[in-house]
Motif scaffolding. Structure first.
Motif, PDB file in Angstrom:
ATOM      1  N   LYS A 128      25.589  36.180  41.955  1.00 44.88           N
ATOM      2  CA  LYS A 128      25.885  36.664  40.581  1.00 44.88           C
ATOM      3  C   LYS A 128      26.225  38.103  40.416  1.00 44.88           C
ATOM      4  O   LYS A 128      25.282  38.896  40.668  1.00 44.88           O
ATOM      5  CB  LYS A 128      24.761  36.309  39.469  1.00 44.88           C
ATOM      6  N   GLY A 129      27.274  38.483  39.980  1.00 42.97           N
ATOM      7  CA  GLY A 129      27.749  39.793  39.945  1.00 42.97           C
ATOM      8  C   GLY A 129      27.929  40.843  40.920  1.00 42.97           C
ATOM      9  O   GLY A 129      27.750  41.924  40.916  1.00 42.97           O
ATOM     10  N   TYR A 130      28.124  40.127  42.035  1.00 41.63           N
ATOM     11  CA  TYR A 130      28.451  41.072  43.190  1.00 41.63           C
ATOM     12  C   TYR A 130      29.258  40.186  44.491  1.00 41.63           C
ATOM     13  O   TYR A 130      29.095  39.091  44.478  1.00 41.63           O
ATOM     14  CB  TYR A 130      27.201  41.603  44.052  1.00 41.63           C
ATOM     15  N   ILE A 131      29.925  40.980  45.204  1.00 43.79           N
ATOM     16  CA  ILE A 131      30.379  40.607  46.367  1.00 43.79           C
ATOM     17  C   ILE A 131      30.594  41.431  47.506  1.00 43.79           C
ATOM     18  O   ILE A 131      30.346  42.789  47.148  1.00 43.79           O
ATOM     19  CB  ILE A 131      32.218  40.258  46.048  1.00 43.79           C
ATOM     20  N   GLU A 132      30.482  40.911  48.753  1.00 43.00           N
ATOM     21  CA  GLU A 132      30.600  41.876  49.795  1.00 43.00           C
ATOM     22  C   GLU A 132      32.141  41.673  50.604  1.00 43.00           C
ATOM     23  O   GLU A 132      32.300  40.270  50.705  1.00 43.00           O
ATOM     24  CB  GLU A 132      29.476  41.602  50.930  1.00 43.00           C
ATOM     25  N   LEU A 133      32.858  42.500  50.610  1.00 43.56           N
ATOM     26  CA  LEU A 133      34.165  42.332  51.236  1.00 43.56           C
ATOM     27  C   LEU A 133      34.436  43.058  52.406  1.00 43.56           C
ATOM     28  O   LEU A 133      33.816  44.288  52.631  1.00 43.56           O
ATOM     29  CB  LEU A 133      35.031  42.894  50.122  1.00 43.56           C
ATOM     30  N   GLU A 134      35.029  42.313  53.506  1.00 42.66           N
ATOM     31  CA  GLU A 134      35.370  43.446  54.520  1.00 42.66           C
ATOM     32  C   GLU A 134      36.945  43.672  54.543  1.00 42.66           C
ATOM     33  O   GLU A 134      37.733  42.913  54.446  1.00 42.66           O
ATOM     34  CB  GLU A 134      35.120  42.593  55.649  1.00 42.66           C
TER      35      GLU A 134
END
Ligand SMILES: [Mn+2]
Length: 402
Positions: A128-134
């Motif tokens: 909820k409310g965040y992502i981790e992207l590479e």
């Protein structure tokens, strides 16, 4: 990682009914060039893509055309959050197609972006409310809070008695949400936050303005995450920059001067390079003015006509105010509009009645007929005919009292 921050495009927005699609397209062209020049890896859009929840088709077409180009076949990541002007569900509805282009859209506070491939990127983790992207070997955690509407925040807030304590806890709740979300920030990631809200506590603001701003709730600076390396905000159309401890908190502002009041704004986007654990150096990139808004203050009617002739070939939206001791007649108005395109308003300022204040002060002493005549003159620059006045008074139920 090279990042650019923009917001408040308000695609489809008009100026008193005049289309500004051409200017919006000119901005998008310039924005593409900046993004391409700077070889940007990640675009953050902090809300208000559109001006209304049901935007004109032309505005949607513009968005899709340029998002596609900006995404560079899924090689540039784009993260968008909804602003208060956007319809959250509609904005998200394009996600199944956008996903293939590396475009991520947060409509609501409850939106969860599925893990997996987005264009040529991978969403490694999300909640909820965040992502981790590479992106190109570097990892970024983005805390994304789309416009926290009263209704949606109420769902989380529970009941509170007074307006005051509600206000207080709105800001605190945003702080709590951000705290929760930003617990996903790590030392080996680039940590970014974005939202669409109204911040108070900086020098450029005062509480009175805060309350006026569309009745929206205000958030104190200290409730934004200072563990982020950059906080990208949307909502205010004028660029503003704050510091929360070491963290830059920035309103990129809208790319276009959208109203008479905004005619002196320098519109811009923000650029920075980020690496894990390092402070970012932000760079403000000013945009062109695609069509300026002018306010002409003319000493009399003839001066206004002369100015229209002199500036007839200039491309600008124009508000004209004319100091005069009589009403401007229709022929004069026609002449000005013939000479000069894009006149938005011609406003007489009758001598001895220098501004609107006097009108407002006297308003309670006037009867309905006088008020109607004043209003009609204000809108149309001429007095209404006796017949029209009578029709109005009859409709208003005062006809017989005359
Ligand atoms: Mn907004």
């Amino acid at each position: 990682m090279r990042v650019i921050h923009t917001s408040d495009w308000h695609l489809g927005k008009t100026l008193e009914g005049n289309s500004r699609i051409e200017e919006q397209e000119a901005f998008l062209e310039e924005f593409c060039k900046i993004v391409e020049d700077k070889q940007v890896d990640l675009i953050l859009h902090a809300g208000d893509i559109y001006d209304v929840s049901n935007p004109p088709a032309k505005a949607e077409e513009l968005l899709y055309k340029y998002l596609r180009r900006l995404s560079n076949n899924g090689n540039r990541a784009i993260v968008i959050i909804a602003g208060n002007h956007d319809n959250p569900e509609r904005l998200e509805a394009i996600l199944p197609l956008a996903k293939e282009h590396g475009i991520i859209i947060y409509g609501t506070l409850n939106t969860i972006i599925e893990k997996g491939k987005y264009g040529n990127f991978e969403v490694i983790d999300s909640g909820k409310g965040y992502i981790e992207l590479e992106i190109r070997g570097e990892k970024t955690v983005i805390a994304a809070l789309p416009y926290p509407s009263e209704r949606r925040l109420n769902e989380v807030l529970g009941n509170l008695d007074s307006e005051e304590s509600f206000q207080q806890s709105y800001s605190e709740r945003i702080g709590e949400l951000f705290n929760e979300i930003s617990s996903n920030f790590r030392e080996d990631t680039i940590n970014l936050a974005m939202s669409h809200l109204y911040v108070v506590g900086g020098e450029a603001t005062d509480s009175e303005r805060a309350i006026q701003l569309g009745g929206s709730y205000v958030v104190e600076l200290k409730h934004l995450p200072d563990t982020a390396q950059y906080v990208a905000l949307g909502h205010l159309h004028k660029t503003q920059k704050y510091l929360n401890n070491e963290t830059p908190i920035i309103y990129s502002g809208s790319p276009i001067q959208y109203s008479k009041k905004e005619r002196n704004n320098k519109n811009s986007v923000y650029y920075f390079e980020a690496h894990p654990g390092e402070k970012v150096n932000v760079e403000r990139l000013n945009l062109s003015i695609y069509k300026k808004i002018e306010l002409w203050d003319c000493e009399d009617i003839q001066a206004a006509i002369d100015l229209c002739r002199e500036k007839s070939s200039e491309d600008a939206w124009v508000y004209i105010q004319i100091h005069t001791d009589r009403i401007i007649n229709q022929d004069e108005i026609k002449e000005m509009k013939r000479l000069k395109q894009d006149i938005i308003e011609i406003k007489p300022i009758l001598k001895g009645q220098s501004d609107d204040e006097e009108i407002t002060n006297n308003i309670t002493e006037k009867n309905l007929e006088e008020l109607f005549v004043m209003f009609y003159k204000y809108k149309n620059e001429v007095e209404p005919t006796q017949e029209l006045t009578e029709i109005f008074l009859q409709l208003a139920g005062e006809g017989d009292r005359k």
